[in-house]
Scaffold this active site. Structure first.
Site, PDB file in Angstrom:
ATOM      1  N   GLY B  18      33.080  33.273  30.109  1.00  0.00           N
ATOM      2  CA  GLY B  18      34.521  33.478  30.322  1.00  0.00           C
ATOM      3  C   GLY B  18      34.983  32.823  31.617  1.00  0.00           C
ATOM      4  O   GLY B  18      34.175  32.297  32.380  1.00  0.00           O
ATOM      5  N   GLN B  20      36.481  34.175  34.464  1.00  0.00           N
ATOM      6  CA  GLN B  20      35.994  34.857  35.672  1.00  0.00           C
ATOM      7  C   GLN B  20      34.481  34.783  35.748  1.00  0.00           C
ATOM      8  O   GLN B  20      33.899  34.561  36.815  1.00  0.00           O
ATOM      9  CB  GLN B  20      36.434  36.331  35.673  1.00  0.00           C
ATOM     10  N   GLU B 209      39.312  55.578  51.684  1.00  0.00           N
ATOM     11  CA  GLU B 209      40.754  55.527  51.517  1.00  0.00           C
ATOM     12  C   GLU B 209      41.249  56.885  51.065  1.00  0.00           C
ATOM     13  O   GLU B 209      40.451  57.799  50.844  1.00  0.00           O
ATOM     14  CB  GLU B 209      41.156  54.409  50.536  1.00  0.00           C
ATOM     15  N   HIS B 247      44.785  51.382  43.626  1.00  0.00           N
ATOM     16  CA  HIS B 247      43.586  51.996  43.052  1.00  0.00           C
ATOM     17  C   HIS B 247      43.965  53.304  42.381  1.00  0.00           C
ATOM     18  O   HIS B 247      44.697  54.105  42.952  1.00  0.00           O
ATOM     19  CB  HIS B 247      42.567  52.320  44.149  1.00  0.00           C
TER      20      HIS B 247
END
Lengths: 380, 288
Positions: B18, B20, B209, B247
């Protein structure tokens, strides 16, 4: 955390054989008499549909008579509730209450299992119950693999005090809730309160449903519900449709960044240096030039004093970022100062694209942040 | 030494043909990673980037004895690709893909746990042991070999921190990007323990985070079991409550998920917390 409206949740409950009161949605106050006839009661609950909590305190949930219903609906339609106008009011048949329970099924982040939380103290804030009556809260984990069956919930039902016919109703509701969560990719299904009526029926009086946005591709019916459009501001919705994570904030400098962590850290850094972010914007991994262009277009419609583009590219390529900026600047005028920081994959190519167009790129984040703040403050 | 990954780790790239997959497999090979095979169903028998392509993970593992795989496959097919990798017997599974349904992630995670497979991700940048090998998309050129172990919930923010370290003369043992999803494979604590036991690692950096409780659990572990100095940076100081910051895992729920609260708990556990990524090398120097 994409939530559904109560009425959308109840519609799902109905489809999954979880008993709910009879209800109907109203976007104006016409044909109320039909509903009055259907439920055969002169009083009913009127509930404004909103994604933010605190509806009760804001006067958006009220027991009304059929004579009052029309006027009440008219009075709350369009009313602002935490920044959003009320567009739907639900009328619902009133329930007689013998006892209230709390029931939730969630996909638990820590264990990666379905977690069931139940209590015989429903109708109040469950966190307060957990604090004051921890023994009255029951928790059970279900393996991610197991199909739910009624027998699994018999002990739980008995702990809650259900027996005979109500025990069977309860175990069926539990089974249907878990099945619904799994089949519809719901990360939370909460009923508070679940009501036991004097004639021994168990009915979900409220619904709180959180969906998994990552599952939109296989849950098209849920992804297209009205709540999913309403949870965003107009700009956020447009960004979402373009695959951009964008959250509107109220500061002065617009941000375009690659990666959620870096985007958050960019917001933080601006504030740390004495300015403020106008938004969080993550173009997502592997963003192409059209996404960058779209991001700039979205920012151009926000009231900002400067733009800070911050990329440390891994899966994204700096030449795509640079080209997107150039394309955007040819299509519409960027009226505020812009500072670009560009490193990572294909950064040399990206920087030379910018330089050919007379734009300087920074290699480090902090000097770039200081520069945009200087330009913005200097312009005051 | 380093952790999880070294120059001998044989890696299979799932989705190697693919866009990516091709781009990043090439970059991994260029960095020195032993990419021994690729898998794309229907393309078995071909060669891509000088690497043999197989139809299935089973065939690829049998032919190459690879122990690691990395997934560059669209979210809707990731569940099956991950199950296939675990069934084929690999020990280290890295899922780069963003947007995997959380129920799928929970299933992959459970299967990995049941089979003693170390799962990294999904929605992560992968891991790198500088000057030895990398799995995933962390840019190799910003890394340099050294003694700082990094474990992070972010991708690009980690690059920022790595570069600041490298520029200031602090190389890294291994950098692990855990991913930004609420349900994921290994977390801070698994990596903290691995770094604690790794002779090459002298300092550990934790990049957290808002949202979730991973940082709080890490604080508990550091208090009890980690003797090496730990530094922490938490992104999302300015995040408004209730909004998802990119996220899926990054959302503040009440007080406990805020950056401020996490920094407080980490500080109490004896961890040095910093406000900007450039502060990390400064603090490390002070403590040497």
């Amino acid at each position: 955390m994409p939530m559904l409206y109560e009425i959308e949740g109840k519609q799902l409950f109905k489809e999954n054989k979880i008993p709910v009161p009879r209800f109907r949605a109203y976007t104006d106050s016409s044909s109320i008499s039909q509903f009055v006839e259907e439920i055969g009661s002169d009083v009913m609950m009127a509930k404004a549909q909103a994604l933010s909590g605190g509806r009760g305190k804001a006067g958006l949930i009220k027991k009304v008579s059929s004579a009052e219903a029309e006027e009440y609906i008219q009075s709350i339609l369009g009313r602002d509730h935490r920044g959003k106008p009320v567009e739907i009011v639900m009328l619902e048949e009133p329930l007689e209450i013998e006892k209230e329970y709390y029931l939730a099924v969630m996909l638990d982040n820590e264990s990666g299992k379905y977690l069931i939380i139940a209590s015989s103290r429903g109708g109040v804030d469950i966190e307060e119950v957990a604090e004051h009556y921890p023994d009255d809260i029951f928790k059970e984990y279900l393996s991610i693999w197991d199909d739910p069956f009624s027998y699994m919930f018999i002990d739980l039902g008995k702990n809650l005090g259900f027996e005979a016919k109500t025990l069977t109703s309860f175990t069926n509701i539990m089974t249907n809730m878990v099945n619904m969560a799994k089949q519809r990719d719901l990360t939370l299904v909460e009923i508070n309160p679940l009501i036991l009526t004097p004639d021994r029926k168990i009915i979900a009086a409220d619904s709180k449903v959180v969906i998994d946005g990552n599952s939109d591709f296989r849950q098209a019916n849920i992804a297209s519900l009205k709540s999913q459009r309403d949870r965003h501001t107009e700009l956020e919705f447009e960004a979402d449709q373009a695959g951009i994570s964008y959250v509107q904030l109220d500061g002065e400098i617009g941000i375009i960044a690659g990666g959620a962590g870096l985007s958050m850290a960019t917001c933080d850094l601006l504030e740390f240096f004495g300015s403020s972010p106008a938004n969080f914007l993550d173009v997502g991994g592997g963003a192409d030039e059209t996404k960058i262009e779209k991001s700039l277009e979205i920012l151009s419609r926000q009231n900002i004093k400067g733009i800070f583009v911050n990329f440390f590219a891994g899966i994204t390529r700096c030449d795509d970022v640079a080209q997107g900026i150039i394309n955007a600047s040819k299509k519409f005028e960027i009226e505020v100062p812009i500072v670009i920081r560009l490193v990572g994959t294909n950064d040399k190519e990206g920087i030379s694209i910018l330089e050919e167009n007379g734009i300087k790129a920074y290699g480090e984040m902090e000097p770039a942040a200081r520069k945009i703040i200087e330009l913005v403050k200097g312009g005051n | 030494m380093a952790i999880l990954l070294d120059e001998n780790t044989k890696v299979i790239v799932q989705g190697i043909t693919g866009k990516q997959g091709t781009f990043h497999a090439k970059s991994m090979i260029g960095y020195g990673t032993k990419v021994v095979a690729g898998v794309t169903p229907g393309k078995g028998g071909q060669e891509h980037l000088g690497v043999p392509v197989f139809d299935s993970m089973k065939e690829a593992v049998e032919a190459t004895q690879a122990t690691a795989s990395v997934i560059f496959i669209p979210a809707r097919f990731t569940y099956s690709a991950a199950m296939e990798a675990i069934d084929a017997g690999i020990n280290l599974l890295t899922v780069i893909t963003e947007g995997v349904p959380v129920q799928d992630s929970a299933r992959i995670r459970q299967k990995a746990l049941d089979n003693d497979v170390v799962m990294v991700g999904p929605n992560c940048p992968g891991l790198i042991t500088p000057e030895a090998s990398k799995i995933g998309i962390i840019p190799g050129k910003i890394c340099t070999k050294g003694n700082v172990g990094i474990v992070s919930r972010s991708g690009t923010l980690t690059y920022e921190i790595i570069q600041n370290l490298t520029v200031n003369g602090f190389g890294q043992s291994t950098c692990v990007g855990l991913g930004g999803d609420p349900i994921k494979g290994i977390g801070f604590n698994e990596c903290l323990t691995l770094f604690e036991n790794d002779p090459q690692t002298n300092q550990i950096i934790l990049v957290g985070e808002i949202g979730g409780t991973g940082e709080q659990q890490a604080a508990d572990l550091v208090k009890k079991e980690i003797t090496k100095p730990v530094y922490a940076f938490i992104a999302g100081q300015t995040a408004p409550p209730g909004k998802q910051m990119g996220h899926a895992g990054a959302i503040v729920h009440g007080k406990s998920g805020t950056a401020k609260e996490k920094m407080r708990i980490l500080s109490e556990a004896g961890i040095t917390t910093v406000r900007t990524s450039s502060e990390i090398p400064i603090r490390i120097k002070e403590n040497l």
